[in-house]
Design a protein around this motif. Structure first.
Motif, short mmCIF file in Angstrom:
data_model
loop_
_atom_site.label_atom_id
_atom_site.label_comp_id
_atom_site.label_asym_id
_atom_site.label_seq_id
_atom_site.Cartn_x
_atom_site.Cartn_y
_atom_site.Cartn_z
N ARG A 2 0.87 -1.18 0.00
CA ARG A 2 0.00 0.00 0.00
C ARG A 2 0.91 1.23 0.00
NH1 ARG A 2 -2.50 -3.56 3.15
NH2 ARG A 2 -1.04 -3.13 4.84
N ILE A 3 0.69 2.10 -0.94
CA ILE A 3 1.54 3.29 -1.03
C ILE A 3 0.70 4.53 -0.73
CG2 ILE A 3 3.02 4.67 -2.55
CD1 ILE A 3 3.54 1.99 -4.06
N VAL A 4 1.12 5.26 0.27
CA VAL A 4 0.39 6.46 0.68
C VAL A 4 1.33 7.64 0.50
CG1 VAL A 4 -0.73 7.63 2.62
CG2 VAL A 4 -0.87 5.13 2.42
N ILE A 5 0.85 8.67 -0.19
CA ILE A 5 1.68 9.87 -0.32
C ILE A 5 1.15 10.91 0.68
CG2 ILE A 5 2.55 11.67 -1.87
CD1 ILE A 5 2.61 9.56 -4.01
N ALA A 6 2.00 11.27 1.59
CA ALA A 6 1.59 12.22 2.64
C ALA A 6 1.95 13.64 2.20
CB ALA A 6 2.31 11.88 3.94
N LYS A 7 1.14 14.60 2.63
CA LYS A 7 1.36 15.94 2.09
C LYS A 7 2.60 16.62 2.69
CE LYS A 7 -1.88 18.98 4.62
NZ LYS A 7 -2.35 18.14 5.73
N ARG A 15 0.09 9.77 10.25
CA ARG A 15 -0.41 8.51 9.68
C ARG A 15 0.35 7.31 10.23
NH1 ARG A 15 -3.14 9.03 4.45
NH2 ARG A 15 -3.47 11.22 3.98
N ALA A 16 1.67 7.47 10.36
CA ALA A 16 2.49 6.37 10.89
C ALA A 16 2.11 6.09 12.35
CB ALA A 16 3.97 6.73 10.78
N ALA A 17 1.97 7.15 13.12
CA ALA A 17 1.63 6.98 14.55
C ALA A 17 0.26 6.31 14.69
CB ALA A 17 1.64 8.34 15.25
N MET A 18 -0.67 6.65 13.81
CA MET A 18 -2.01 6.03 13.87
C MET A 18 -1.92 4.53 13.62
SD MET A 18 -4.26 8.43 14.45
CE MET A 18 -5.86 8.13 13.77
N ILE A 19 -1.05 4.13 12.70
CA ILE A 19 -0.90 2.69 12.42
C ILE A 19 -0.30 1.97 13.63
CG2 ILE A 19 0.38 1.03 10.99
CD1 ILE A 19 -0.12 2.97 8.61
N VAL A 20 0.71 2.59 14.23
CA VAL A 20 1.33 1.97 15.42
C VAL A 20 0.29 1.91 16.56
CG1 VAL A 20 3.17 2.14 17.15
CG2 VAL A 20 3.63 2.78 14.76
N ALA A 21 -0.43 3.02 16.74
CA ALA A 21 -1.44 3.07 17.81
C ALA A 21 -2.51 2.01 17.58
CB ALA A 21 -2.06 4.46 17.88
N GLY A 22 -2.95 1.88 16.32
CA GLY A 22 -3.96 0.86 15.99
C GLY A 22 -3.45 -0.54 16.32
N GLN A 23 -2.20 -0.79 16.00
CA GLN A 23 -1.61 -2.10 16.28
C GLN A 23 -1.64 -2.39 17.79
OE1 GLN A 23 -0.20 -4.58 14.26
NE2 GLN A 23 0.10 -5.72 16.16
N VAL A 24 -1.23 -1.39 18.57
CA VAL A 24 -1.13 -1.60 20.03
C VAL A 24 -2.51 -1.69 20.67
CG1 VAL A 24 -0.28 -0.55 22.18
CG2 VAL A 24 1.15 -0.54 20.14
N MET A 43 7.02 10.89 14.46
CA MET A 43 6.09 9.79 14.76
C MET A 43 6.16 9.44 16.26
SD MET A 43 6.22 5.81 13.60
CE MET A 43 7.46 5.44 14.83
N TYR A 44 7.40 9.36 16.79
CA TYR A 44 7.53 9.07 18.22
C TYR A 44 6.87 10.17 19.07
CZ TYR A 44 10.73 5.22 17.13
OH TYR A 44 11.26 4.06 16.66
N LYS A 45 7.06 11.42 18.64
CA LYS A 45 6.44 12.53 19.39
C LYS A 45 4.92 12.38 19.40
CE LYS A 45 9.60 16.42 19.44
NZ LYS A 45 10.65 16.33 18.41
N LYS A 46 4.36 12.01 18.25
CA LYS A 46 2.90 11.85 18.16
C LYS A 46 2.44 10.70 19.07
CE LYS A 46 2.47 14.96 14.92
NZ LYS A 46 1.91 16.27 15.26
N LEU A 47 3.22 9.63 19.09
CA LEU A 47 2.85 8.48 19.95
C LEU A 47 2.92 8.87 21.43
CD1 LEU A 47 4.62 5.58 18.03
CD2 LEU A 47 2.14 5.85 18.35
N ILE A 48 3.93 9.67 21.76
CA ILE A 48 4.05 10.14 23.16
C ILE A 48 2.82 10.97 23.51
CG2 ILE A 48 5.36 11.68 24.69
CD1 ILE A 48 7.89 10.79 23.05
N ARG A 49 2.41 11.83 22.58
CA ARG A 49 1.22 12.65 22.86
C ARG A 49 -0.02 11.76 23.02
NH1 ARG A 49 -0.12 17.48 18.96
NH2 ARG A 49 1.98 18.09 19.53
#
Ligand code: F6R
Length: 242
Positions: A2-7, A15-24, A43-49
């Motif tokens: 799956r290829i996603v182009i982020a703005k 988007r990356a943090a959401m995938i990690v969060a969804g997994q956990v 991405m790590y900052k977003k996960l920390i938040r």
């Protein structure tokens, strides 16, 4: 794939943090394969938040980092141990005993590598592996012309990688030339893979990884054969992908 182009970098990181969060969330005891470098920092900052503000819970998660420099102790601020503690682990509730990073000071490197693979297998394998990509197409520290069948092993870093990494060091001569890295085989055994790329200097590597031939010259190209890969590419890194 799956290829996603982020703005932009922010969008890629959310988007990356959401995938990690969804997994956990779906599997609290997930085994996460983690990367260092500039790419996943936000991405790590977003996960920390998400952890601090929304209670994203890492208390059952297990983590395995991709790599560590040889010869740097965990207290060295250039080590990936230091990077992970300061940029992620110190700010979330991952249990210390569930954190795994190769020991760059191991006396017996062969043994350290074998043990690392054994621990990954013992935890049931990696559920979600996060990857960045080098300008030469490396993933982990699997440099061009690596053997695809390699498991965790000692690697000699390419001059291109040493040069790229030198931005973090005061003196070029201090940049480590060797590392321990998960091998391509270790990475390919992950159940899901999330590959991130940002910055125009990654455009060629990411294009060749996704659309080029599958060749050890571009180690990331092997990911074309994995059954569950998501690639999130920030716009400037995706300039050749249309
Ligand atoms: C880091 C790693 C490397 C980096 C790659 C990109 O643990 O294994 O493959 O992901 O070198 O580095 P950055 O993100 O700094 O451009």
């Amino acid at each position: 794939m799956r290829i996603v182009i982020a703005k932009d970098y922010e969008d890629m990181s959310v988007r990356a943090a959401m995938i990690v969060a969804g997994q956990v969330c779906l599997k609290p005891a997930s085994v996460l394969g983690l990367a260092t470098g500039s790419t996943p920092l936000l991405m790590y900052k977003k996960l920390i938040r998400m952890h601090c503000q929304a209670g994203l819970d890492f208390s059952e998660a297990l983590t395995f980092n991709l790599d560590e420099y040889l010869g740097l102790s965990s207290s060295d601020e250039h080590s990936y141990h230091w990077y992970m503690n300061h940029n992620f682990f110190n700010h979330v509730n991952v249990q210390r005993e569930n954190i795994h990073i190769p020991d760059g000071m191991a006396q017996d490197i062969e043994r350290e590598c074998r043990e690392y693979d054994r621990k990954i297998l013992g935890c049931g394998g990696i559920d979600l592996q996060i990857l960045g990509i080098g300008t030469n197409g490396h993933i982990g520290f699997n440099e061009p012309d690596i053997k695809f069948e390699a498991t965790t092993h000692k690697v000699k870093l390419d001059l291109e990688t040493v040069t790229a990494n030198s931005r973090f060091f005061a003196d070029f001569n201090d940049v480590p030339r060797y590392a321990i890295s998960m091998g391509i085989k270790t990475i390919m055994h992950a159940k899901k893979i999330l590959l991130l790329a940002n910055g125009e200097n990654k455009a060629d590597a990411i294009y060749r990884a996704i659309y080029g031939g599958i060749t050890p010259e571009i180690p990331a190209s092997i990911l074309q054969l994995h059954q569950d890969v998501t690639v999130i590419i920030e716009q400037s890194a995706a300039k050749d992908i249309r």
